[in-house]
Design an enzyme around this catalytic site. Structure first.
Site: not given
Ligand code: PGA
Length: 256
Positions: A211, A232, A101, A99, A169, A175, A9-11
């Site tokens: 993470s 991520g 976010e 997600h 998640e 993150g 997931n490149w956000k």
């Molecule tokens: P992260 O993000 O690996 O940076 O914790 C995971 C995600 O948001 O899917």
């Protein structure tokens, strides 16, 4: 044995040129490390504006492309939104839905997430449905209730014909550099498996996100109900994403 899934997931990272380079390096690295025949599914999810370029770079490779979100209608006066149909037309096969976010920053609730899922299926894409509890919910003993609600309120009960990947998640692990422990993942995945099976989604793989790194992926992919990872920040460097795939795949195969 389910095919293990490694999704990045490149956000909201990468310009179009950076996205091209990252996608190219991942495809190239896979063919070098695995002779082009890795027994896994690798998916990258760039920002919308970089999807077409990434699809082009990855054509002829084994890497699939997904989006990070979509709207719940096929077209119309929805300024700023993108539909599942558009994503399919540009070459996506997957879409991340729900997600954390999106849920927290953009206030997406279960009813919107359910409508988006429906649209994704109608466009013949595969949803990667993200669920997971906040730290407060975990600490106040609401973990099971939250996971059950996030699944049962969005998934129609006739699941057998609907493709689905479920990503657990925990919000507190995203993150933060602090992944859930193997035991926490195992317990959550076992519970999610039971809820999915009861709703007719026994075909749906369950993956973990939060993470994930080269140093913890082997332990995570040794767990019996865990069929992949959603990565991520560690997916933004080709070397670390490739290491996650290599180490994770070995652990997954060893454990089965
Ligand atoms: P992260 O993000 O690996 O940076 O914790 C995971 C995600 O948001 O899917």
């Amino acid at each position: 044995m389910r095919t293990p899934i490694f999704a990045g997931n490149w956000k909201m990272y990468t310009t179009v040129e950076q996205a091209r380079q990252l996608a190219g390096a991942i495809a190239e690295g896979l063919s070098v490390r695995f002779n082009g025949a890795a027994q896994c599914s690798v998916i990258v999810c760039p920002p919308f504006v970089n999807i077409a370029a990434v699809v082009e770079v990855l054509s002829g490779s084994t890497v699939d492309v997904g989006a990070q979100n979509c709207w719940s209608e096929p077209y119309g006066a929805f300024t700023g939104e993108v539909s599942a149909e558009m994503l399919r037309a540009v070459g996506c096969r997957y879409v991340i839905i729900g997600h954390s976010e999106r849920r927290s920053i953009f206030r997406e609730d279960d009813s919107l997430i359910g409508a988006k899922l429906q649209r994704v299926w109608e466009a013949e894409l595969v949803p990667i449905l993200c669920i997971g509890e906040t730290l407060h919910e975990r600490q106040s003993g609401m973990l099971w209730e939250v996971l059950r609600r996030q699944l049962e309120s969005v998934l129609p009960r006739d699941g057998s014909m609907r493709p689905l990947i479920c990503a657990y998640e925990p919000v507190w692990a995203i993150g933060t550099g602090i992944a859930a422990s193997a035991e926490e993942i195992q317990q959550a995945h076992q519970y999610i498996r039971a809820v999915l099976d009861a709703a007719g989604y026994s075909h749906a793989p369950i993956i973990y996100g939060g993470s994930v790194s080269p140093s913890n992926v082997a332990e995570i992919l040794s767990l019996p109900h865990t069929s992949g990872v959603l990565v991520g920040s560690a997916s933004l460097k080709a070397e670390s994403f490739l290491s996650i795939i290599e180490l994770g795949l070995h652990a997954y195969e060893r454990a089965r």
